[in-house]
Write an enzyme that holds these catalytic residues in place. Sequence first.
Site, PDB file in Angstrom:
ATOM      1  N   GLU A   1      -1.102   6.069  36.792  1.00  0.00           N
ATOM      2  CA  GLU A   1      -0.741   6.424  35.421  1.00  0.00           C
ATOM      3  C   GLU A   1      -1.278   7.801  35.063  1.00  0.00           C
ATOM      4  O   GLU A   1      -0.619   8.574  34.371  1.00  0.00           O
ATOM      5  CB  GLU A   1      -1.287   5.380  34.432  1.00  0.00           C
ATOM      6  CG  GLU A   1      -0.531   4.081  34.425  1.00  0.00           C
ATOM      7  CD  GLU A   1      -0.987   3.134  33.335  1.00  0.00           C
ATOM      8  OE1 GLU A   1      -0.278   2.155  33.095  1.00  0.00           O
ATOM      9  OE2 GLU A   1      -2.057   3.372  32.726  1.00  0.00           O
TER      10      GLU A   1
ATOM     11  N   ASP B   1      -2.684  -4.320  34.744  1.00  0.00           N
ATOM     12  CA  ASP B   1      -3.842  -3.427  34.613  1.00  0.00           C
ATOM     13  C   ASP B   1      -4.912  -4.032  33.706  1.00  0.00           C
ATOM     14  O   ASP B   1      -6.084  -4.127  34.085  1.00  0.00           O
ATOM     15  CB  ASP B   1      -3.409  -2.067  34.070  1.00  0.00           C
ATOM     16  CG  ASP B   1      -2.401  -1.370  34.957  1.00  0.00           C
ATOM     17  OD1 ASP B   1      -2.366  -1.671  36.168  1.00  0.00           O
ATOM     18  OD2 ASP B   1      -1.631  -0.538  34.448  1.00  0.00           O
TER      19      ASP B   1
END
Length: 275
Positions: A172, A56
Site C-alpha cells: 500500500e 490487513d
Amino acid sequence: MSNRQREIADALGVIPPFADQAALLAEVERRKAFIQDCLRRAGLKVLVLGISGGVDSTVAGRLAQQAVQALREETGDDGYRFIAVRLPHGVQHDEDDAKAALDFIQADEVQTVNIADGVRGLLGQIDALTPLSAERRDFVAGNVKARMRMIAQFAIANARNGLVIGTDHAAEAVMGFFTKFGDGACDLAPLSGLVKGQVRAIAAALGASEKVAQKVPTADLEDLRPGKPDEEAYGVTYAEIDAFLQGKPVSEQAYEVIVKTYDRSQHKRELPFAP
C-alpha cells in the site's frame, strides 16, 4: 531487479520472500515483540485498532491481541489490553466480514463508533463542496471518513492512555494508498515492509479462514462505489506490486504505473514541507 526497484524496496524496508514456514513464524514473533517494545518504551499498556474486516486490520489485530496476552502472562498485569474498534459509516455493506474478523481476533474489548453523523455534520459545513461533481464530492468525503475514523481511534487511545496501531504495509505504501493524516496516521505500524502476499500468508499461519485471508482488498470509502477493489483503483494487481517490490520481473505497463504512482505520492510518506 532494476536500480529503481531496489531504491524503492530499500526505502520501504521491504522484507524478502519467506524462505520457509519457519522464517514466516520467526517474522510473526519479531513483529509481536516489536508491538510489545512499543508499549514498554511508551510506558503504556493499551493498544487501539480500527477493524474493517480486511486482511490487513485482521492480521494487525490478531498480532496485537497475542502481544498483550503475552505481556499479561509475563507480568501478571491485567492492565495490558487490546481494543478493537468497529468504525462503520452508517451500515457497512460487508459487515459480516468485519464480524468474522472480530471473531478471529478475539480482542479484549470491542467498541463501535458509527462515524456517519460526524462525517455528515462536517461535510455540511464546507461550502467548497457545493460546486463539485458528485464523483469529486464522493472522493473528498471518502478522505473525510478515513480521517474521522482515525480521530475516533486517537480519542479512545487518549481516553485510555494507549497507542493507535496502523495497518500500512509496503504494497500500500508504494502506491500511496492511504489518506494523509487519516489511515496513514498512527503510533506504530507493525505490518511495515510486508507485501500483500506476506500479509495473507501470516493471516493463514495465525489460523484465519481462507475467506478472511483472501478477501478482496477495498478501502470502501466511496458511497458511489461501495467495496471498490484496491486493484481497480491502482490499475495493477497486488501480485504485480508484490513482484515489483521483491525485485521480480513485471510487465512494462505495471512497472510504469507503480513507479509513477510512487513518485506522485511521495509527499504522503514524508513529513510536511518545511523551509
